[in-house]
Scaffold this active site. Structure first.
Site, short mmCIF file in Angstrom:
data_model
loop_
_atom_site.label_atom_id
_atom_site.label_comp_id
_atom_site.label_asym_id
_atom_site.label_seq_id
_atom_site.Cartn_x
_atom_site.Cartn_y
_atom_site.Cartn_z
N ASP A 30 6.80 3.93 -4.08
CA ASP A 30 6.14 3.45 -3.12
C ASP A 30 5.98 1.96 -3.35
OD1 ASP A 30 3.17 4.60 -1.69
OD2 ASP A 30 2.69 2.69 -2.65
N HIS A 63 -2.41 5.82 -7.85
CA HIS A 63 -3.42 4.72 -8.33
C HIS A 63 -4.56 5.31 -9.36
CE1 HIS A 63 -1.06 1.68 -6.34
NE2 HIS A 63 -1.43 2.25 -5.22
N HIS A 68 3.49 0.04 -3.53
CA HIS A 68 2.36 -0.58 -4.35
C HIS A 68 2.95 -0.02 -5.97
CE1 HIS A 68 0.30 -0.31 -0.44
NE2 HIS A 68 0.15 -1.10 -0.76
N ASP A 116 5.74 3.30 2.19
CA ASP A 116 5.17 2.25 2.87
C ASP A 116 6.05 0.78 2.49
OD1 ASP A 116 4.59 2.33 0.22
OD2 ASP A 116 2.31 2.06 0.37
#
Lengths: 575, 442
Positions: free
Chosen positions: B156, B117, B158, B245
């Site tokens: 991931d 990120h 995200h 995740d």
């Protein structure tokens, strides 16, 4: 008096040490040393022979301590001289269990303990009974039972043991995986349990018979065996986990150098034998352990052992030229040419260079002429032909020294790169800087000096280095490890080595209490003489779920590290 | 001892397992000391580190110079990145070096904290990330091997917005991100219309997946879209940003992937490098996912890997979800197929000299708002350089105003001269708190 006996591959060595009080000092006087050829097929005979030689002129009642380091178990394993072993495995999910079938017969039970020690899936009593019956039908009466994560919760291994005890199976040996070590590693646990079962009855028979023989000789001393971690274990205790006495040879050698050179410095110990050289390490005077456990017969185990690397170079290694390159070993074709052997050896090169000390060369009947002619004919018709014999011999010794030197550097490099899991360990990783190089074994003295010069260490060649191993055996004290693991969220406490697996009753259990328990149980199990207890690892984690603290997971490892029964500094050992 | 089948890795795998047991964002934060504890226990107990062909390495600390190749840290590297971040980035670099130098066939860095990120300009922490460990790794690789074509598959849950943005205008980096639909999860981006800048059209690909996607949906995306795209792009190096995740037990997301699904995906992707990103079901998922991934990377059987609560029912995917995924794949397939004849003027408007984007970036961890104007020089001879204006702070009154000239390694002489001239002109300006030159050609 103390008897220390080291059964080696070729020779069995022994020492008799007398404790004497001179003024206020307790001194250890080496009364006699002996050496006999090891009779591979009858180690007991070799041991008794040397005991008889050592005790010829003393009253056996005076002997209070007998310590043995034997190759018995090692031989049994390497020579495959044991009965078939049956394995009952409870692997749960993970690696394909097909890879774990080391037993002559293997049964995989459906059951499952997870990493926290929760029993996810229980085992079926019916399935266990069927398995046990099948073993009996197949004439397997030595078994090992090993579950994944059984050190976190031994309930399934214990349940099978209970079923065995309740039935009429008459298994000769039953090893439970969780009893072997407090460390994780299912694969190593299986291998360790397998070998423990495999060697058990040979071990029992051997010590029974030695005990009887000592009794006959009126020796009523406490008897100990040396373990691979450089510690001793009382003979009776060794019956439970005999595999811990496997491969004690390198430990004897490292403990021997410790006896002869009681130093607090960092240094390297080399033991140059006939065909191999063993290399060990001391950091601030303490011997270093193999990181996860020793390898036996090429298989990794959970058995703690002293760090020792063996390379196939020794005084009797064959020296030959291939593709214009001088090679040393790995094979031995016989004794040195000087002793009538078929090929030149490093020992011959040392003789030519006059690097073997007089005392030794006189005690053994070396024939220098034979060394010379073997080396001359070796270099004939090669690119080395024009070199003087002196130079040629120097190159050979250079090769030998370089091999040992490179191995030492590799060991240091490996230890420096050993995996760490915290930032502080990663950033604060001091370089291991040895100060001394101590050498024992036949050709040690001259080669040690050459290697030490290359590495810029201090060479140490102790007197009496020939019986170093037996001395190490005589003077080593017991070692012990205690692993306390507490999971306060589950309310469970495990002290594997003490056989404790119970609920935590104390609501305020914390890392300090865990540490106290580790110390308490180390002392409790140790019983006899006292040596300092050391905490070797300590970790504590919060268990947090959904932003709430549910408890802690903590693990403390305590040990009594390898060491000597007496302070031998300042001339307290009389050689 | 019976001559048993010996466990031997088909591929030599370098494992950098560094759980940083002494570092956390805060004691109850998902990025806490405990995060990889259970993974360690499982990996140790399975004996994976004893397997012939699996080698363990320690990470090293990434240098400031290495970090600055990818990230502009405001005001300085040390103010943004702690030792733990530098070690995580150093681990990624080490993993890449192990592979590039041929010491191993593949490498897997199980390290924390993650990095995906973190954008090029970093004012603070976002989504538990401070510096972008993978981007730092890639720039370190390209510093030595500038021509390497690199493909990222970020798996991931995200959207990997940081990594995407860093390589948004880079035609030599294909960045594919699979993630839970941005309308339902942080950072709220990663839609199929985010396709890279005009000089790197369709080198950024996003596959938003509906909440509730299971192994079935994920693997169909890999098989039907990702693998064919990888085939076409033909990268020199495939990197899997192995976030964990998407697992059905993850507390922060709503996906339904199993550990065996992860292993299968890794097996299909066959990455050269895998770098752990997120994944916060630390007890019920991570131990099993990591065992599965290590086995898959080593080319070993992972079909026995399973969670304690595994249940086939959990993994049944609703037909609506399957339909939605199918539609997404079809749209993306069309974009990919027509990428070379796309009308860029229609998509990007006029970009004859510079193409400009305005971005607002929220730092959830640090509570910072950043507004950014990014201009890329559009050049027919190279990928162009970047001019970035960035202003960020916790409020409008204590914001930091900076300007960046960022020059890629493979810049043409003209653009290089032009960029340096621009920087020289700016240097004296007092309109900014700081002016940075990121010169990768040097």
């Amino acid at each position: 008096m103390i008897l220390g006996i080291d059964v080696g591959g070729t020779h069995t060595d022994g020492v008799l040490v007398k404790k004497e009080i001179t003024g206020s000092e307790l001194q250890y006087n080496i009364k006699s040393t002996e050496k006999v050829i090891t009779d591979h097929d009858n180690l007991e005979k070799s041991i008794l022979k040397i005991i008889d030689k050592l005790t010829e002129s003393i009253n056996n009642k005076q002997i209070e301590r007998v310590v043995l380091s034997t190759t018995l178990i090692t031989n049994v394993i390497y020579e495959d001289k044991y009965d078939p072993v049956g394995l009952i495995l409870i692997p749960g999910p993970g690696v394909n269990p097909e890879y774990f079938k080391y037993g002559e017969e293997n049964y995989i039970l459906d059951g499952y303990i997870d990493h926290r020690g929760n029993e996810v899936k229980s085992i079926s009593k019916k399935e266990v009974i069927n398995t046990l019956k099948e073993f009996k039908e197949k004439d397997i009466d030595k078994i090992a039972i090993v579950g994944k994560f059984s050190v976190r919760n031994p309930v399934q291994e214990n349940k099978i043991k209970d079923i065995i005890n309740a039935g009429n199976y008459n298994f000769k040996t039953v090893t439970l995986g969780h009893k072997l070590s407090g460390n994780l590693n299912f694969n190593r646990r299986i291998i360790t349990a397998y070998y423990n079962t495999a060697v058990s009855s040979v071990h029992q028979n051997f010590i029974n018979s030695i005990e009887k023989s000592l009794e006959k000789r009126n020796i009523k001393a406490n008897m100990y065996l040396l373990k691979s971690d450089g510690g001793t274990i009382a003979v009776d205790k060794s019956r439970k986990i005999p595999i811990k006495t496997v491969n004690s040879g390198p430990a004897a050698s490292i403990m021997g150098t410790m006896t002869l050179n009681n130093s607090n410095d960092t240094g390297v110990a080399i033991d140059i034998g006939g065909t191999t050289t063993d290399i060990g390490l001391f950091i601030n005077g303490e011997p270093v352990f193999m990181p996860k456990g020793i390898n036996i017969n090429g298989f990794p185990t959970l058995i703690r052992g002293l760090y020792s690397v063996s390379i196939p170079v020794g005084g009797d290694s064959e020296v030959y030229i291939k593709n214009e390159k001088i090679n040393i070993g790995p094979q031995r074709r016989g004794a040195a040419a000087a002793l009538g052997g078929p090929a030149p050896t490093p020992t011959d090169a040392l003789l030519v260079l006059e690097k073997i000390n007089k005392r030794e060369s006189q005690s053994i009947d070396f024939d220098l002429k034979k060394s010379k002619s073997a080396l001359i004919s070796l270099k004939a018709n090669t690119e080395y032909e024009k070199l003087t014999l002196q130079r040629f011999a120097e190159i050979i010794i250079e090769r030998v020294s370089n091999k040992i030197k490179n191995t030492i550097n590799n060991i240091l490099e490996n230890l420096r790169n050993k995996p760490v899991y915290t930032i502080s360990e990663l950033l604060d990783n001091p370089e291991i800087k040895p100060k001394f190089l101590i050498g024992i074994g036949g050709p040690a003295s001259s080669i040690v000096e050459i290697i030490a010069e290359k590495l810029n260490y201090n060479p140490i060649i102790p007197a009496h280095s020939k019986v170093a191993n037996a001395l190490g055996v005589a003077f080593s004290h017991p070692t012990l490890e205690t692993t306390v693991r507490a999971d306060t969220a589950r309310g469970k406490l495990n002290i594997v080595e003490a056989g404790i697996h119970r609920n935590i009753k104390d609501d305020y259990f914390d890392i300090n209490k865990a540490e106290k328990l580790a110390k308490k149980w180390t002392i409790k199990r140790f019983k006899s003489e006292e040596y300092p207890i050391e905490i070797i690892s300590r970790e504590s984690f919060n268990i947090i779920r959904n932003f709430r603290t549910l408890g802690k997971i903590m693990e403390i490892k305590a040990q009594i590290k390898p060491g000597l029964i007496a302070d031998l500094k300042g001339g307290n050992i009389i050689l | 001892m019976r001559n048993t089948k010996k466990l031997k890795a088909e591929n030599k795998v370098g494992l950098i397992f560094f759980p940083a047991f002494d570092w956390e964002i805060s004691p109850t934060h998902p990025e806490r000391k405990e995060r990889l504890l259970y993974t360690r226990d499982q990996v140790f107990e399975e004996g994976l580190l004893d397997i012939e062909g699996i080698y363990e390495y320690n990470p090293r600390v990434a240098t400031d110079k290495e970090i600055k190749r990818a990230n502009i840290c405001v005001p300085s590297v040390d103010k943004v990145a702690s030792k733990s971040h530098k070690i995580s980035a150093g681990a990624a670099i080490k993993a890449a070096n192990l592979v590039l130098e041929g010491e191993v066939d593949k490498a897997f860095a199980i390290v924390r904290p993650p990095g995906h990120h973190a954008h090029r300009v970093v004012h603070g922490a976002r989504g538990f990330c401070n510096i972008n460990n993978e981007a730092i790794m890639v720039e370190s690789i390209r510093n030595k091997y500038p021509e390497k074509k690199i493909a990222f598959i970020d798996t991931d849950a995200h959207h990997a917005d940081g990594t995407q943005e860093i390589f948004y205008h880079d035609p030599n980096v294909l960045h594919i991100s699979l993630h839970q639909d941005g309308r339902t999860l942080f950072p709220g981006s990663g839609f199929i219309n985010e396709l890279g800048g005009p000089t790197a059209y369709a080198k950024t690909l996003n596959i938003p997946l509906p909440p509730g996607t299971t192994d079935q949906g994920l693997l169909s995306v890999i098989n039907k879209f990702v693998l064919p795209v990888l085939d076409d792009f033909n990268p020199d190096l495939v990197i899997n940003s192995a976030g964990q995740d998407n697992h059905y037990s993850d507390p922060l997301t709503n996906m339904k992937i199993s550990s065996r699904g992860y292993a299968r995906m890794n097996d299909l992707l066959d990455p050269d490098l895998a770098i752990l990103q997120g994944g916060y079901s630390i007890e019920s998922a991570l131990p099993y996912i990591n065992v599965g991934l290590i086995l898959a990377m080593a080319g070993l059987d992972y079909s026995f890997v399973e969670e304690p609560d595994y249940n086939k029912e959990i993994l049944k995917q609703g037909t609506k979800i399957s339909q939605e995924i199918k539609e997404t794949i079809n749209k993306l397939k069309k974009i990919w197929k027509e990428r070379n004849k796309a009308n860029l003027k229609e998509i990007y408007g006029d970009f004859s000299e510079f193409y400009t984007r305005n971005k607002n970036i929220f730092y959830d961890t640090s509570g910072i708002n950043e507004s950014q104007k990014e201009k890329v020089r559009v050049c027919s001879d190279c990928q162009g350089y970047l001019i970035i204006d960035s202003e960020a702070g916790k409020s409008r009154y204590n914001s930091n105003k900076i300007k960046v000239i960022s020059i890629p390694k493979l810049v043409c002489d003209n653009c290089y001269r032009e960029a340096i001239e621009k920087y020289e002109k700016l240097k004296g300006s007092n309109k900014f708190d700081q002016i940075y030159l990121q010169d990768l050609k040097k």
